[in-house]
Write a protein that holds these residues in place. Structure first.
Motif, PDB file in Angstrom:
ATOM      1  N   SER A  18     -14.645   7.398 -29.616  1.00 25.94           N
ATOM      2  CA  SER A  18     -13.638   6.902 -30.552  1.00 25.94           C
ATOM      3  C   SER A  18     -13.808   5.383 -30.688  1.00 25.94           C
ATOM      4  N   LYS A  22     -18.230   5.584 -36.319  1.00 29.11           N
ATOM      5  CA  LYS A  22     -18.720   6.743 -37.086  1.00 29.11           C
ATOM      6  C   LYS A  22     -18.151   6.744 -38.511  1.00 29.11           C
ATOM      7  N   THR A  24     -16.556   4.386 -40.181  1.00 27.20           N
ATOM      8  CA  THR A  24     -16.862   3.161 -40.940  1.00 27.20           C
ATOM      9  C   THR A  24     -18.251   3.247 -41.570  1.00 27.20           C
ATOM     10  N   LYS A 124      -7.273   2.140 -33.001  1.00 32.25           N
ATOM     11  CA  LYS A 124      -6.117   3.023 -33.254  1.00 32.25           C
ATOM     12  C   LYS A 124      -5.036   2.852 -32.169  1.00 32.25           C
TER      13      LYS A 124
HETATM   14  N1  LIG Z   1     -21.501  -2.766 -36.740  1.00 28.18           N
HETATM   15  C1  LIG Z   1     -20.388  -2.035 -36.849  1.00 28.18           C
HETATM   16  N2  LIG Z   1     -20.474  -0.756 -37.298  1.00 28.18           N
HETATM   17  C2  LIG Z   1     -19.355   0.017 -37.394  1.00 28.18           C
HETATM   18  N3  LIG Z   1     -18.110  -0.392 -37.083  1.00 28.18           N
HETATM   19  C3  LIG Z   1     -17.979  -1.675 -36.648  1.00 28.18           C
HETATM   20  C4  LIG Z   1     -19.106  -2.525 -36.496  1.00 28.18           C
HETATM   21  N4  LIG Z   1     -18.673  -3.700 -36.032  1.00 28.18           N
HETATM   22  C5  LIG Z   1     -17.340  -3.599 -35.898  1.00 28.18           C
HETATM   23  N5  LIG Z   1     -16.903  -2.359 -36.277  1.00 28.18           N
HETATM   24  C6  LIG Z   1     -15.506  -1.927 -36.268  1.00 28.18           C
HETATM   25  O1  LIG Z   1     -15.333  -0.879 -35.328  1.00 28.18           O
HETATM   26  C7  LIG Z   1     -14.308   0.014 -35.729  1.00 28.18           C
HETATM   27  C8  LIG Z   1     -14.879   1.427 -35.737  1.00 28.18           C
HETATM   28  O2  LIG Z   1     -13.877   2.319 -36.144  1.00 28.18           O
HETATM   29  P1  LIG Z   1     -14.188   3.775 -36.728  1.00 28.18           P
HETATM   30  O3  LIG Z   1     -12.868   4.311 -37.219  1.00 28.18           O
HETATM   31  O4  LIG Z   1     -15.317   3.727 -37.702  1.00 28.18           O
HETATM   32  O5  LIG Z   1     -14.642   4.551 -35.415  1.00 28.18           O
HETATM   33  P2  LIG Z   1     -14.883   6.102 -35.209  1.00 28.18           P
HETATM   34  O6  LIG Z   1     -16.159   6.213 -34.455  1.00 28.18           O
HETATM   35  O7  LIG Z   1     -14.774   6.827 -36.506  1.00 28.18           O
HETATM   36  O8  LIG Z   1     -13.682   6.463 -34.256  1.00 28.18           O
HETATM   37  P3  LIG Z   1     -12.826   7.835 -34.164  1.00 28.18           P
HETATM   38  O9  LIG Z   1     -13.689   8.834 -33.481  1.00 28.18           O
HETATM   39  O10 LIG Z   1     -11.646   7.429 -33.311  1.00 28.18           O
HETATM   40  O11 LIG Z   1     -12.419   8.229 -35.559  1.00 28.18           O
HETATM   41  C9  LIG Z   1     -13.858  -0.440 -37.115  1.00 28.18           C
HETATM   42  O12 LIG Z   1     -12.693  -1.207 -36.963  1.00 28.18           O
HETATM   43  C10 LIG Z   1     -15.037  -1.293 -37.578  1.00 28.18           C
HETATM   44  O13 LIG Z   1     -14.693  -2.271 -38.523  1.00 28.18           O
END
Ligand SMILES: Nc1ncnc2c1ncn2[C@@H]1O[C@H](COP(=O)(O)OP(=O)(O)OP(=O)(O)O)[C@@H](O)[C@H]1O
Ligand SMILES: [Mg+2]
Length: 181
Positions: A18, A22, A24, A124
């Motif tokens: 998390s 992913k 983003t 989150k």
């Molecule tokens: N290089 C990067 N690539 C992706 N996200 C980044 C990067 N640098 C900083 N971030 C930040 O990290 C966070 C990643 O959040 P994201 O919701 O995409 O995660 P997730 O893997 O989908 O988590 P979850 O499984 O909880 O949904 C965002 O706030 C994003 O702006």
């Protein structure tokens, strides 16, 4: 730019902790695909649970069912030329491998951002709660994450910018599509 002249369907499966990035990264790729007029669909873990699997928990059974529903749906769509972006923690290696075997063009993307960075981001506010024992079965804290051994693409968002992550994935896809021709 994605060079997909035969409109190959495929499944881009983003796995990782998390806050790894992913959603983003997948959203950025979806935007590119949309602008290019490609057929694509997003299956995001949070949306899936909100819209369909609200009754499933985060224990092993609940997670496996949630992930299986995503894999099954992604497979159906990809057979019809859709590029399906799946963003799910999907912590179990054996289950991901099984889904991979069942799908024709499956690309496993391991968003391998260190746990400490995900905790720092705490986008989150869930890590804070998990570390205070307020959330059971939280991946990386009180529930396992089994990393892929041989992902197709691996990205550490703590050292690569979002745009470079996107470029790396698009480059991989273009090479893969060229090999399929
Ligand atoms: N290089 C990067 N690539 C992706 N996200 C980044 C990067 N640098 C900083 N971030 C930040 O990290 C966070 C990643 O959040 P994201 O919701 O995409 O995660 P997730 O893997 O989908 O988590 P979850 O499984 O909880 O949904 C965002 O706030 C994003 O702006
Ligand atoms: Mg997400």
């Amino acid at each position: 730019m994605l060079n997909n002249p035969k409109n190959q369907g495929m499944v881009l499966w983003f796995t990782g902790l998390s806050g790894a990035g992913k959603t983003t990264i997948a959203n950025k790729i979806a935007k590119i695909l949309s602008e290019e007029g490609s057929k694509y669909e997003l299956i995001d873990g949070d949306v899936l649970r909100e819209q369909l699997n609200w009754d499933l928990g985060f224990d092993e059974d609940g997670r496996k069912k949630n992930v299986n529903i995503a894999g099954y749906t992604a497979n159906l769509l990809s057979k019809h030329g859709v590029i399906v972006l799946v963003t799910l923690i999907s912590p179990f290696k054996e289950q991901r491998d099984r889904i991979k075997m069942s799908i024709n063009n499956f690309v496993e993307i391991y968003v391998n951002t260190p746990l400490e960075v995900c905790i720092q981001r705490d986008h989150k506010g869930l890590y804070k709660k998990a570390l205070a024992n307020e959330i059971p079965n939280f991946t990386g804290i009180s529930h396992p994450y089994e990393a892929p051994l041989k992902p197709d693409v691996e990205i550490d968002t703590s050292i690569i910018s979002i745009d470079d992550c996107v470029k790396k994935i698009i480059n991989f896809l273009n090479e893969k599509i060229a090999r399929l021709d």
